[in-house]
Enzyme design. Structure first.
Site, short mmCIF file in Angstrom:
data_model
loop_
_atom_site.label_atom_id
_atom_site.label_comp_id
_atom_site.label_asym_id
_atom_site.label_seq_id
_atom_site.Cartn_x
_atom_site.Cartn_y
_atom_site.Cartn_z
N LYS A 118 22.84 27.91 46.46
CA LYS A 118 24.29 27.73 46.34
C LYS A 118 24.68 27.19 44.97
O LYS A 118 25.77 27.50 44.46
CB LYS A 118 24.80 26.79 47.44
CG LYS A 118 24.60 27.35 48.84
CD LYS A 118 25.13 28.77 48.94
CE LYS A 118 24.65 29.49 50.15
NZ LYS A 118 25.01 30.93 50.13
N ARG A 131 33.94 39.08 32.67
CA ARG A 131 34.42 40.45 32.87
C ARG A 131 35.94 40.51 32.99
O ARG A 131 36.51 41.56 33.22
CB ARG A 131 33.78 41.04 34.14
CG ARG A 131 32.28 41.21 34.04
CD ARG A 131 31.69 41.61 35.38
NE ARG A 131 32.28 42.86 35.87
CZ ARG A 131 32.68 43.05 37.13
NH1 ARG A 131 32.56 42.09 38.02
NH2 ARG A 131 33.19 44.20 37.49
N GLN A 136 39.48 37.58 41.08
CA GLN A 136 38.38 37.21 41.98
C GLN A 136 38.08 35.72 41.95
O GLN A 136 37.38 35.22 42.83
CB GLN A 136 37.13 38.01 41.63
CG GLN A 136 37.26 39.50 41.94
CD GLN A 136 35.99 40.26 41.62
OE1 GLN A 136 35.71 40.57 40.47
NE2 GLN A 136 35.22 40.57 42.64
N HIS A 141 37.30 31.44 46.86
CA HIS A 141 36.02 31.61 46.19
C HIS A 141 35.52 30.30 45.58
O HIS A 141 34.39 29.87 45.84
CB HIS A 141 36.16 32.67 45.09
CG HIS A 141 34.93 32.90 44.29
ND1 HIS A 141 33.97 33.83 44.64
CD2 HIS A 141 34.48 32.32 43.16
CE1 HIS A 141 32.99 33.81 43.76
NE2 HIS A 141 33.28 32.89 42.85
N HIS A 144 34.92 27.37 48.25
CA HIS A 144 33.74 27.54 49.08
C HIS A 144 32.46 27.28 48.30
O HIS A 144 31.53 26.65 48.81
CB HIS A 144 33.72 28.94 49.68
CG HIS A 144 32.78 29.07 50.83
ND1 HIS A 144 32.82 28.21 51.91
CD2 HIS A 144 31.77 29.94 51.08
CE1 HIS A 144 31.89 28.55 52.78
NE2 HIS A 144 31.23 29.58 52.31
N TYR A 182 25.78 45.46 49.17
CA TYR A 182 27.00 46.19 48.82
C TYR A 182 27.33 46.01 47.34
O TYR A 182 27.65 46.98 46.64
CB TYR A 182 28.16 45.73 49.68
CG TYR A 182 29.49 46.20 49.16
CD1 TYR A 182 29.90 47.52 49.34
CD2 TYR A 182 30.33 45.34 48.46
CE1 TYR A 182 31.10 47.97 48.84
CE2 TYR A 182 31.54 45.79 47.96
CZ TYR A 182 31.92 47.10 48.15
OH TYR A 182 33.11 47.55 47.64
N LYS A 199 33.52 47.27 52.76
CA LYS A 199 34.24 46.03 52.50
C LYS A 199 34.81 45.41 53.77
O LYS A 199 34.64 44.22 54.03
CB LYS A 199 35.36 46.29 51.50
CG LYS A 199 34.91 46.71 50.12
CD LYS A 199 36.10 46.95 49.23
CE LYS A 199 35.67 47.40 47.85
NZ LYS A 199 36.82 47.65 46.97
N THR A 203 33.62 41.71 55.64
CA THR A 203 34.52 40.61 55.96
C THR A 203 34.48 40.28 57.45
O THR A 203 34.51 39.11 57.84
CB THR A 203 35.96 40.95 55.53
OG1 THR A 203 35.97 41.34 54.16
CG2 THR A 203 36.87 39.74 55.70
N GLN A 206 31.47 38.31 58.02
CA GLN A 206 31.68 36.94 57.56
C GLN A 206 32.44 36.13 58.60
O GLN A 206 32.09 34.98 58.91
CB GLN A 206 32.43 36.96 56.23
CG GLN A 206 31.61 37.53 55.07
CD GLN A 206 32.47 37.82 53.85
OE1 GLN A 206 33.64 38.13 53.97
NE2 GLN A 206 31.87 37.74 52.67
#
Length: 276
Positions: A118, A131, A136, A141, A144, A182, A199, A203, A206
């Protein structure tokens, strides 16, 4: 800082706290603050007048290694607990296994490996910034990533064992193995349309993972009141599962189900979000 944490919680675990990045909170807190500074301030400013970096090869290697490591760690936990299932008094209340050297070693070093995984995950957000994929770098994100690394620091340093969180390690790594597969295929073939249908189901996977975590940690609270695993850690897992179900549920609704003016459901091919 170390003394404050010991006063709030309890003493360091004598074995786990000697491992790198456990024990003193200074390294992980410093790294986390640097991470936040880069992905929220320094990185965007640095990239403002620059073109996105071409780091496809680095990302491919990173995703491939993530698949391998997550598959391995999930397999080790599942296979070891299955092989030594006779030494587990109650699967509804997993604690330390002083009577089983094999399980105790797995609990100590397995949760440490998960913790380091992690911490390494911070790199992914750096890739997003380099990038210029700033969308994103969402609250979900970043939150977590930080929550997982800091909590696992506490679990490893102070409790010193996976305990009831062994289920989290196995489930989380299994989900990540699918997810990074993926990502690897998508990075390898960016124009491959076949990957679009993955995708939505990643999810869903998850969300299912968080439901299982919620039930597994609620069980000892409801039906095993004498379970030796710390109640605070159980409540933390329950609360986090509910928070992540809410956040990922909102993401799923926004990304894959958009209610139009006619009341119909329209599919939206938005980007998948990581679960760390």
């Amino acid at each position: 800082m170390s003394q404050i944490l010991r006063n709030i919680f309890h003493e360091y675990d004598p074995i786990a706290s000697q491992l790198p990045f456990l024990g003193s909170p200074v390294p992980i807190l410093t790294l986390t603050l640097c991470y936040l500074a880069f992905v929220l301030i320094i990185g965007p400013v640095f990239m403002r007048n620059r073109k996105p970096f071409n780091i496809k090869s680095v990302i491919l290697v990173y995703n491939f290694l993530q698949v391998i490591v997550n598959c391995w760690l999930s397999y080790v936990f599942v296979a070891t607990f299955y092989t030594h299932r006779a030494e587990v008094p109650d699967f509804g209340c997993l604690t330390k296994f002083q009577h089983s050297p094999k399980l105790e070693k797995l609990n100590v070093y397995g949760v440490y490996a998960f913790y380091m995984l992690k911490v390494i995950d911070y790199i992914e957000t750096v890739f997003f910034v380099l990038r210029k994929s700033f969308k994103q770098v969402s609250f979900l994100h970043v939150y977590h990533h930080i929550m997982m690394s800091l909590f696992l620091y506490y679990l490893g340093t102070y409790y010193g064992s996976a305990g009831q969180y062994a289920s989290v390690v196995a489930l989380n790594c299994a989900v990540h193995a699918f997810m990074y597969t993926y990502y690897f295929v998508s990075a390898l073939q960016p124009n491959m349309k076949l990957g679009l249908w993955w995708k939505k189901y990643i999810t869903i996977l998850q969300l299912s993972h968080f439901v299982l975590v919620l039930f597994h940690h609620s069980y000892p609270l409801l039906f095993r009141p004498k379970c030796d695993f710390p109640k605070g850690l159980l409540w933390f897992a329950v609360c986090q599962a509910l928070i992540m179900l809410w956040l990922f549920g909102n993401f799923y609704r926004r990304t894959y189900m958009r209610v139009g003016q006619t009341g119909g459901v329209v599919k939206n091919g938005g980007k998948s979000v990581k679960n760390n």
